[in-house]
Design an enzyme around this catalytic site. Structure first.
Site, mmCIF file in Angstrom:
data_model
loop_
_atom_site.group_PDB
_atom_site.id
_atom_site.type_symbol
_atom_site.label_atom_id
_atom_site.label_comp_id
_atom_site.label_asym_id
_atom_site.label_seq_id
_atom_site.Cartn_x
_atom_site.Cartn_y
_atom_site.Cartn_z
ATOM 1 N N GLY A 197 -18.218 7.519 -2.929
ATOM 2 C CA GLY A 197 -17.286 7.488 -3.900
ATOM 3 C C GLY A 197 -17.323 6.270 -4.842
ATOM 4 C CG ASN A 198 -14.474 3.210 -7.563
ATOM 5 O OD1 ASN A 198 -14.379 2.084 -6.979
ATOM 6 N ND2 ASN A 198 -14.562 3.463 -8.742
ATOM 7 N N GLY A 254 -20.259 6.748 2.563
ATOM 8 C CA GLY A 254 -19.427 6.974 1.331
ATOM 9 C C GLY A 254 -20.265 7.321 0.107
ATOM 10 C CE LYS A 300 -4.341 0.925 0.148
ATOM 11 N NZ LYS A 300 -5.417 0.090 -0.612
HETATM 12 P P1 NAD Z 1 -13.492 7.537 -2.760
HETATM 13 O O1 NAD Z 1 -12.281 8.590 -2.580
HETATM 14 O O2 NAD Z 1 -13.748 7.432 -4.186
HETATM 15 O O3 NAD Z 1 -14.784 7.913 -1.934
HETATM 16 C C1 NAD Z 1 -14.680 8.120 -0.638
HETATM 17 C C2 NAD Z 1 -16.075 8.530 0.035
HETATM 18 O O4 NAD Z 1 -16.001 8.392 1.233
HETATM 19 C C3 NAD Z 1 -16.318 9.878 -0.539
HETATM 20 O O5 NAD Z 1 -17.627 10.059 -0.820
HETATM 21 C C4 NAD Z 1 -16.034 10.672 0.721
HETATM 22 O O6 NAD Z 1 -16.686 12.026 0.639
HETATM 23 C C5 NAD Z 1 -16.643 9.879 1.685
HETATM 24 N N1 NAD Z 1 -15.877 10.023 3.093
HETATM 25 C C6 NAD Z 1 -14.919 10.257 3.768
HETATM 26 N N2 NAD Z 1 -14.717 10.600 4.751
HETATM 27 C C7 NAD Z 1 -16.019 10.419 5.024
HETATM 28 C C8 NAD Z 1 -16.787 10.665 6.445
HETATM 29 N N3 NAD Z 1 -16.025 11.071 7.711
HETATM 30 N N4 NAD Z 1 -17.883 10.385 6.820
HETATM 31 C C9 NAD Z 1 -18.756 9.985 5.409
HETATM 32 N N5 NAD Z 1 -18.362 9.882 4.563
HETATM 33 C C10 NAD Z 1 -16.884 10.133 4.126
HETATM 34 O O7 NAD Z 1 -12.845 6.076 -2.044
HETATM 35 P P2 NAD Z 1 -13.095 4.749 -2.633
HETATM 36 O O8 NAD Z 1 -12.212 4.247 -3.711
HETATM 37 O O9 NAD Z 1 -14.787 4.572 -3.011
HETATM 38 O O10 NAD Z 1 -12.848 3.934 -1.286
HETATM 39 C C11 NAD Z 1 -13.587 3.671 -0.224
HETATM 40 C C12 NAD Z 1 -13.009 2.809 0.712
HETATM 41 O O11 NAD Z 1 -12.999 1.536 0.039
HETATM 42 C C13 NAD Z 1 -11.728 2.985 1.373
HETATM 43 O O12 NAD Z 1 -11.440 2.333 2.727
HETATM 44 C C14 NAD Z 1 -10.850 2.370 0.316
HETATM 45 O O13 NAD Z 1 -9.461 1.812 0.944
HETATM 46 C C15 NAD Z 1 -11.628 0.976 0.318
HETATM 47 N N6 NAD Z 1 -11.402 0.228 -1.212
HETATM 48 C C16 NAD Z 1 -11.497 0.915 -2.238
HETATM 49 C C17 NAD Z 1 -11.282 0.255 -3.420
HETATM 50 C C18 NAD Z 1 -11.233 0.734 -4.817
HETATM 51 O O14 NAD Z 1 -11.021 -0.010 -5.753
HETATM 52 N N7 NAD Z 1 -11.420 2.107 -4.729
HETATM 53 C C19 NAD Z 1 -10.771 -1.162 -3.313
HETATM 54 C C20 NAD Z 1 -10.929 -1.882 -2.088
HETATM 55 C C21 NAD Z 1 -11.264 -0.921 -0.795
#
Ligand code: NAD
Length: 428
Positions: free
Chosen positions: A221-222, A219, A107
């Site tokens: 996001g993605n 959340g 990571k």
């Molecule tokens: P992202 O940056 O696209 O989205 C994150 C979301 O979380 C956003 O909507 C943000 O506004 C919200 N957020 C942040 N802090 C917050 C809070 N305190 N309260 C409410 N909402 C909050 O990130 P992502 O890629 O969607 O990843 C989200 C989680 O999934 C992370 O833990 C990441 O490590 C994990 N993850 C992501 C992937 C991937 O492929 N993107 C794969 C495995 C795990």
């Protein structure tokens, strides 16, 4: 913001220790697997648009590569810490192992807030990150990918810098590339869809009809967006989502009791997953405090934001109606809350199983990059579904056979495979 009272590295080690005792792992194996093999900490000077130079702190941690090259994303986040990166690298090892792909765990991260950086500054940060670790990453050693607040465009800047330094084309050094530049179709959907493939299997085992399920998601996001898309297509309704409000530096929950409308909400969402609050109100959303997502009267909770979100201090807020928690985020639940989830009889799909779809698809991207032959999206998603379903069923069947909590069952499978690899290699 993640709850800073809990250190995710301590959580990751506690989870590991519990299962390694259960497995009676020998001391050298325990000691080798409960901490990272290697880590790099470095500084990245960036000339900002103002002409001034700012210095950022970056990390890359390789937790274990006994089963294959280290693999894991790079986060850009103001609250990033060395311990968060260590924990996430460790969870990547278990994630790749539980879905049985030939990769280890790594990571990376940079302490920064991309909201306040221009595209040019972010590009310089990406290139600077690669300059510091170009000797330590590579298609056969350690393959980065996007994560929180990084995306395909960041990966392409990183790839370009790596290829410039090495003087060749190395598409396999990074995944999550734009599709037009060797990325994998379906990668954007993979993590969120993977969460729902696992959830679909769990609901079926619990004899629950997905069409009657209501969910609350932390959340937007993605991961969250794609999980919601597939959950909706199975007939489920999402009644609340929460996200970070950048202007007010706090979380907000957006609730619509008859179900959020994903595509319309996306129109008022920024690239970081933040929703425009005023426009949401105009669209009929109730705007509540960030923590409210956890107390909704729903059947399914999907934490898909950050670590340390379900803790002993808020677990009592989880409604009696909740039957399943599907962890989209990494490390959203602290060990103290785990015990209560188990007591309440809520079925848990643990993070490194539930969100393994992303790295599985990244593995598919590596395979395609190596073959220089690219699959159709349908083929990717079919293969992903098969991998996720098989991994879910293996964990769930072990959990019911041995009466284990789902997180522990996932750890048993993952740790056993990595322990076997380090033994076969003669490391212990
Ligand atoms: P992202 O940056 O696209 O989205 C994150 C979301 O979380 C956003 O909507 C943000 O506004 C919200 N957020 C942040 N802090 C917050 C809070 N305190 N309260 C409410 N909402 C909050 O990130 P992502 O890629 O969607 O990843 C989200 C989680 O999934 C992370 O833990 C990441 O490590 C994990 N993850 C992501 C992937 C991937 O492929 N993107 C794969 C495995 C795990």
């Amino acid at each position: 913001m993640a709850d800073t009272r809990y250190n995710p590295y301590i959580t990751a080690q506690e989870q590991f220790d519990k299962v390694s005792r259960m497995l009676e792992l020998d001391e050298p194996t325990r000691s080798l697997l409960r901490q990272p093999l290697r880590e790099y900490h470095f500084l990245i000077p960036v000339r900002m648009d103002s002409g001034k130079v700012e210095v950022f702190k970056g990390f890359r941690v390789q937790h274990n590569d006994a089963r294959g090259p280290a693999k894991g994303g790079i986060r850009f986040h103001p609250q990033e810490t060395a311990d968060t990166v260590r924990a996430l690298a460790m969870w990547m090892t278990w994630k790749c192992s539980v879905v049985d792909i030939p990769l280890g765990g790594g990571k990376g991260g940079v302490i920064c807030d991309p909201h306040s950086l221009t595209d040019r500054e972010q590009e310089q940060l990406c290139r600077g990150w690669v300059r510091q670790v170009s000797r330590n990453i590579g298609p056969d050693t350690d393959v980065p990918a996007p994560d929180v607040m990084t995306s395909a465009k960041h990966m392409l800047w990183m790839l370009d810098e790596y290829e410039t330094i090495r003087g060749g084309r190395y598409p396999g050094v990074i995944t999550g590339k734009p599709v037009s530049m060797g990325g994998c179709l379906g990668r954007a959907e993979a993590t969120g869809f993977g969460v729902v493939y696992a959830l679909r299997e769990a609901l079926s085992e619990l004899n629950l009809d997905p069409g009657k399920m209501r969910a609350s998601v932390q959340g937007f996001g993605n991961v969250a967006q794609n999980a919601i898309r597939l959950f909706n297509s199975l007939g489920g309704t999402v009644t609340a989502v929460s996200c970070w409000d950048q202007a007010e530096s706090r979380g907000c929950t957006y609730r619509k009791k008859d179900g959020i409308e994903l595509e319309k909400l996306l129109e008022i969402t920024d690239p970081y997953g933040g929703v425009d609050k005023d426009r949401a109100r105009d669209m009929g959303y109730e705007v509540l405090n960030g923590e409210e997502w956890i107390g909704q009267e729903v059947d399914v909770l999907i934490p898909a934001a950050l670590e340390n979100q379900i803790t002993p201090s808020n677990i009592s807020r989880v409604s009696g109606s909740v039957k399943v928690i599907a962890e989209g985020a990494n490390g959203p639940t602290t060990p103290g809350a785990d015990a209560v989830i188990r007591e309440k009889g809520i079925f848990l799909i643990p993070d490194f199983l539930a969100n393994a779809g992303g790295v599985t698809c990244s593995y598919f991207e590596q395979v395609q990059s190596n073959m220089n032959f690219y699959w159709e999206k349908e083929e990717v998603l079919e293969k992903l579904d098969r991998k996720m379903t098989a991994a879910y069923r293996a964990v769930s069947s072990l959990a019911s056979k041995k009466n284990l909590y789902m997180r522990d069952a996932a750890y048993v499978i993952a740790i056993n495979r990595v322990a076997e690899a380090v033994r076969h290699r003669g490391w212990v």
